[in-house]
Design an enzyme around this catalytic site. Structure first.
Site, PDB file in Angstrom:
ATOM      1  N   LYS A   1      -6.365  -1.990   3.828  1.00  0.00           N
ATOM      2  CA  LYS A   1      -6.109  -0.781   4.611  1.00  0.00           C
ATOM      3  C   LYS A   1      -7.358   0.109   4.618  1.00  0.00           C
ATOM      4  O   LYS A   1      -7.806   0.571   5.651  1.00  0.00           O
ATOM      5  CB  LYS A   1      -4.903  -0.044   4.011  1.00  0.00           C
ATOM      6  CG  LYS A   1      -4.550   1.226   4.730  1.00  0.00           C
ATOM      7  CD  LYS A   1      -3.251   1.820   4.209  1.00  0.00           C
ATOM      8  CE  LYS A   1      -3.050   3.224   4.774  1.00  0.00           C
ATOM      9  NZ  LYS A   1      -1.812   3.846   4.351  1.00  0.00           N
TER      10      LYS A   1
ATOM     11  N   GLU B   1     -11.769  -5.055  -5.563  1.00  0.00           N
ATOM     12  CA  GLU B   1     -11.435  -6.470  -5.729  1.00  0.00           C
ATOM     13  C   GLU B   1     -11.595  -7.208  -4.402  1.00  0.00           C
ATOM     14  O   GLU B   1     -12.177  -8.303  -4.334  1.00  0.00           O
ATOM     15  CB  GLU B   1      -9.979  -6.609  -6.203  1.00  0.00           C
ATOM     16  CG  GLU B   1      -9.687  -6.045  -7.584  1.00  0.00           C
ATOM     17  CD  GLU B   1      -9.309  -4.562  -7.567  1.00  0.00           C
ATOM     18  OE1 GLU B   1      -9.641  -3.858  -6.588  1.00  0.00           O
ATOM     19  OE2 GLU B   1      -8.707  -4.103  -8.557  1.00  0.00           O
TER      20      GLU B   1
ATOM     21  N   GLY C   1       0.572   0.941   2.237  1.00  0.00           N
ATOM     22  CA  GLY C   1       0.149  -0.406   1.845  1.00  0.00           C
ATOM     23  C   GLY C   1       1.312  -1.329   1.513  1.00  0.00           C
ATOM     24  O   GLY C   1       1.417  -2.448   2.016  1.00  0.00           O
ATOM     25  N   ARG C   2       2.236  -0.848   0.674  1.00  0.00           N
ATOM     26  CA  ARG C   2       3.339  -1.729   0.240  1.00  0.00           C
ATOM     27  C   ARG C   2       4.443  -1.837   1.281  1.00  0.00           C
ATOM     28  O   ARG C   2       5.425  -2.533   1.078  1.00  0.00           O
ATOM     29  CB  ARG C   2       3.884  -1.240  -1.100  1.00  0.00           C
ATOM     30  CG  ARG C   2       4.314   0.215  -1.110  1.00  0.00           C
ATOM     31  CD  ARG C   2       4.492   0.741  -2.528  1.00  0.00           C
ATOM     32  NE  ARG C   2       4.750   2.162  -2.562  1.00  0.00           N
ATOM     33  CZ  ARG C   2       3.805   3.103  -2.543  1.00  0.00           C
ATOM     34  NH1 ARG C   2       2.536   2.763  -2.473  1.00  0.00           N
ATOM     35  NH2 ARG C   2       4.125   4.383  -2.602  1.00  0.00           N
TER      36      ARG C   2
ATOM     37  N   GLU D   1       5.521   1.175  -7.554  1.00  0.00           N
ATOM     38  CA  GLU D   1       4.453   2.023  -7.006  1.00  0.00           C
ATOM     39  C   GLU D   1       5.068   3.177  -6.202  1.00  0.00           C
ATOM     40  O   GLU D   1       4.463   4.232  -6.051  1.00  0.00           O
ATOM     41  CB  GLU D   1       3.493   1.195  -6.133  1.00  0.00           C
ATOM     42  CG  GLU D   1       2.156   1.886  -5.909  1.00  0.00           C
ATOM     43  CD  GLU D   1       1.095   0.994  -5.283  1.00  0.00           C
ATOM     44  OE1 GLU D   1       0.190   0.532  -6.001  1.00  0.00           O
ATOM     45  OE2 GLU D   1       1.183   0.745  -4.066  1.00  0.00           O
TER      46      GLU D   1
ATOM     47  N   HIS E   1      17.250 -20.567 -18.635  1.00  0.00           N
ATOM     48  CA  HIS E   1      16.775 -21.335 -19.785  1.00  0.00           C
ATOM     49  C   HIS E   1      15.623 -20.625 -20.486  1.00  0.00           C
ATOM     50  O   HIS E   1      14.861 -21.253 -21.224  1.00  0.00           O
ATOM     51  CB  HIS E   1      16.370 -22.742 -19.333  1.00  0.00           C
ATOM     52  CG  HIS E   1      17.537 -23.486 -18.772  1.00  0.00           C
ATOM     53  ND1 HIS E   1      18.402 -24.205 -19.558  1.00  0.00           N
ATOM     54  CD2 HIS E   1      18.027 -23.563 -17.508  1.00  0.00           C
ATOM     55  CE1 HIS E   1      19.367 -24.725 -18.795  1.00  0.00           C
ATOM     56  NE2 HIS E   1      19.159 -24.335 -17.540  1.00  0.00           N
TER      57      HIS E   1
ATOM     58  N   LYS F   1      -9.044   3.223 -11.521  1.00  0.00           N
ATOM     59  CA  LYS F   1     -10.126   2.825 -10.603  1.00  0.00           C
ATOM     60  C   LYS F   1     -11.385   3.634 -10.896  1.00  0.00           C
ATOM     61  O   LYS F   1     -12.493   3.104 -10.937  1.00  0.00           O
ATOM     62  CB  LYS F   1      -9.716   3.090  -9.141  1.00  0.00           C
ATOM     63  CG  LYS F   1      -8.690   2.164  -8.571  1.00  0.00           C
ATOM     64  CD  LYS F   1      -8.515   2.475  -7.076  1.00  0.00           C
ATOM     65  CE  LYS F   1      -7.234   1.898  -6.524  1.00  0.00           C
ATOM     66  NZ  LYS F   1      -6.964   2.243  -5.141  1.00  0.00           N
TER      67      LYS F   1
HETATM   68  O1  F6P Z   1      -4.455   0.445  -5.924  1.00  0.00           O
HETATM   69  C1  F6P Z   1      -3.234   0.434  -5.263  1.00  0.00           C
HETATM   70  C2  F6P Z   1      -3.402   0.257  -3.790  1.00  0.00           C
HETATM   71  O2  F6P Z   1      -3.917   1.410  -3.243  1.00  0.00           O
HETATM   72  C3  F6P Z   1      -2.086  -0.129  -3.147  1.00  0.00           C
HETATM   73  O3  F6P Z   1      -1.305   0.954  -2.840  1.00  0.00           O
HETATM   74  C4  F6P Z   1      -2.543  -0.921  -1.987  1.00  0.00           C
HETATM   75  O4  F6P Z   1      -1.512  -1.706  -1.479  1.00  0.00           O
HETATM   76  C5  F6P Z   1      -3.664  -1.714  -2.599  1.00  0.00           C
HETATM   77  O5  F6P Z   1      -4.269  -0.811  -3.487  1.00  0.00           O
HETATM   78  C6  F6P Z   1      -4.664  -2.288  -1.654  1.00  0.00           C
HETATM   79  O6  F6P Z   1      -5.291  -1.308  -0.874  1.00  0.00           O
HETATM   80  P1  F6P Z   1      -6.120  -1.687   0.404  1.00  0.00           P
HETATM   81  O7  F6P Z   1      -5.218  -2.352   1.388  1.00  0.00           O
HETATM   82  O8  F6P Z   1      -6.683  -0.395   0.919  1.00  0.00           O
HETATM   83  O9  F6P Z   1      -7.221  -2.634  -0.019  1.00  0.00           O
END
Ligand code: F6P
Length: 538
Positions: free
Chosen positions: A207, A213, A268-269, A354, A385, A505
């Site tokens: 987003k 990452e 995002g979620r 979240e 199990h 972060k």
């Molecule tokens: O660190 C959490 C977050 O901001 C989530 O809310 C989001 O889904 C994810 O990181 C990824 O964010 P982006 O789509 O901006 O890379």
């Protein structure tokens, strides 16, 4: 006056009622009322919710619905659907419902209808996916695409990964989907080792397009492709982006023509219905993707229009509040008796925790009641199990959702009835338990009696659907999204921000240069000591 909901009469009434009901066993509630299943189950949108195995009565529901009224839940639902800025800390609407608005009725944000843009992006996604699926879209060396690699994390990974996995039966035969999220190079490295660069398409899903990452994984994947194909121009045929941030996408080196846009009013979620769903669409095709959207839309209409007492997300949300805030249950288990939903617990961990893992209200006041439970779970039979011992004889109250498909994706003889018998057996056993009398009759050397007794009284919801089609999966996900909204309103929490992810972060950003340059830091004794230790061992 304190504005917390816990200071309302509705809340106090539930508290008093809980003291009474805490003494009552579910098996007695069933013994007293042979209509419990009929009374406490609802069928809608292709789902049956049986909530009769919960520690509640008709009085409980009345009191919980009073709480819903006290929080103006019905109004809040309208505000959500009208595109109001319900995400108050970020001053944004939360319009995932617009992304699956198959009726196409105008939905306004700041006075402007968002539907034309939603439809345009969906059409662009459709054209692109059709060209990849048909083989018309060729890689740099002229070969059709065979591997789709989504690089993203959190909402840009968990939803698409879960849905793609769940709908395996609908995948295009030539295409294979991969999801890379972890910044640990093992994740990307192991995947790249399986891929042919000539036939691989990378989707960089972020987003913000600033997530550490994702950007690092995307840069490494880009370098890998250039090294393998020997030309930077290859990137245009093998990389597309999904983002709200056009400038960052361009700066990364992806042509904006290969970018699929979404908007800041998509959390995002809550984004798998947007262009973030591109990997899903590529794997299952437009007809199925539209079915998926239509399933969610059906549930949206249900949530918006059906009276609260028969409203699936409202019932599930209120029951969740009942356990978390009044019984003080700290966890909630997600137990799909449908192997295709193996990633559902991980997806719901982000969606729920979240959204609701917060301890201040939307006005910033600290709450004095427990809010979000810890979400966990695993596919049904495997869990039996492993950790069900604790559900049956442990010391915790653990409400659980059982998700049950009547038909499976496979017709191997004998399997589906085995699944169904286990699902029904577990909710029955968790609820009934086994009394000392019954245990004595059944077996057991007397000295083992206490080990063989089951106290029961563990509450469960059972959600039953015919088969996990794209349509059904759409309704299921929308159900949980709206359940989260209901709980947010009851607890006075904004479920659409996530400030709690920021601190870690920021600290990582100060530690990375220290690691790169072998420097010491001044964080705290432990962190500084660990850093020195790592430096020494390098
Ligand atoms: O660190 C959490 C977050 O901001 C989530 O809310 C989001 O889904 C994810 O990181 C990824 O964010 P982006 O789509 O901006 O890379």
């Amino acid at each position: 006056m304190n504005s917390l909901i816990s200071h309302s009469v509705a809340w106090a009434d539930i508290k008093t009622h809980q003291h009474y009901l805490a003494q009552v066993h579910l098996r007695d509630l069933f013994a007293l009322d042979n209509q419990r299943f009929e009374k406490f189950s609802v069928e809608a949108c292709g789902l049956l919710l049986d909530y009769s195995k919960n520690r509640l009565t008709s009085d409980t529901l009345v009191l919980l619905l009073n709480l819903a009224a006290e929080t103006n839940l019905q109004d809040w639902i309208s505000r959500l659907f009208q595109g109001e800025k319900v995400n108050n800390t970020e001053q944004r609407a939360a319009l995932h419902i617009a992304l699956r608005n198959r009726s196409n009725r105008p939905i306004l944000v700041d006075g402007k209808d968002v539907m034309p843009n939603v439809n345009a992006v969906l059409a662009k996604m459709g054209q692109f996916s059709e060209s990849v699926r048909s083989g018309a879209w060729r890689g740099y060396t002229g070969k059709p695409i065979e591997s789709i690699v989504n690089i993203g994390i959190g909402g840009s990974d968990l939803g698409p990964a879960m849905v793609t996995r769940a709908l395996k039966a609908y995948h295009h035969a030539r295409l294979q989907g991969y999801f890379i999220s972890n910044v640990d190079g093992t994740h990307l490295g192991e995947t790249l080792a399986k891929l042919n660069p000539e036939t691989t398409l990378f989707i960089i899903a972020s987003k913000t397009f600033t997530t550490q990452e994702t950007i690092l994984n995307a840069q490494s994947a880009r370098q890998w492709l250039i090294d393998k194909l020997g030309d930077e121009k290859a990137v245009a045929k093998h990389f597309v982006a999904v983002s709200t941030a056009r400038q960052q996408v361009t700066e990364f080196g992806i042509d904006p023509a290969n970018m699929f846009e979404f908007w800041d009013w998509v959390g995002g979620r809550y984004s798998l219905w947007s262009a973030i769903g591109l990997p899903i669409l590529l794997m299952i095709g437009m007809d199925n993707f539209e079915q998926f959207l239509a399933g969610a839309h059906e549930l949206d209409k249900h949530f918006e229009t059906v009276p609260l007492a028969e409203n699936l997300p409202v019932l599930m949300g209120l029951i969740g509040v009942w356990y978390s805030s009044f019984f003080k249950a700290t966890t909630h288990a997600i137990l799909p008796y449908d192997y295709s939903l193996e990633l559902l617990p991980a997806y719901l961990q982000q969606l729920v925790m979240e959204s609701l893992g917060k301890s201040v209200t939307r006005e910033g006041e600290r709450v004095d009641y427990p809010t979000c439970p810890i979400i966990w779970g695993a596919p049904g039979n495997n869990g039996q199990h492993a950790f069900y011992q604790l559900l049956h004889q442990g010391t915790h109250l653990i409400p659980a959702d059982f998700l049950v498909a009547i038909e499976s994706q496979h017709d191997l003889p004998g399997h589906q009835n085995a699944v169904l018998s286990n699902a029904l057996a577990q909710t029955h056993a968790l609820m009934m338990g086994r009394t000392p009398e019954k245990t004595r009759d059944a077996l057991a050397p007397m000295e083992q009696l206490s080990h063989r007794v089951f106290s029961g009284n563990q509450p469960t919801n059972t959600l039953v659907y015919q088969k996990l089609t794209p349509h059904v999966l759409g309704t299921l996900i929308a159900l949980y999204e709206h359940k989260v909204f209901v709980q947010g309103i009851c607890w006075g929490i904004n479920p659409f921000d996530q400030w709690g992810v920021e601190l870690g972060k920021q600290v990582a950003n100060t530690l990375l240069p220290a690691l790169n340059n072998k420097q010491e830091t001044k964080h705290d004794g432990s962190t500084d000591g660990l850093l020195r230790y790592i430096h020494r061992r390098r």
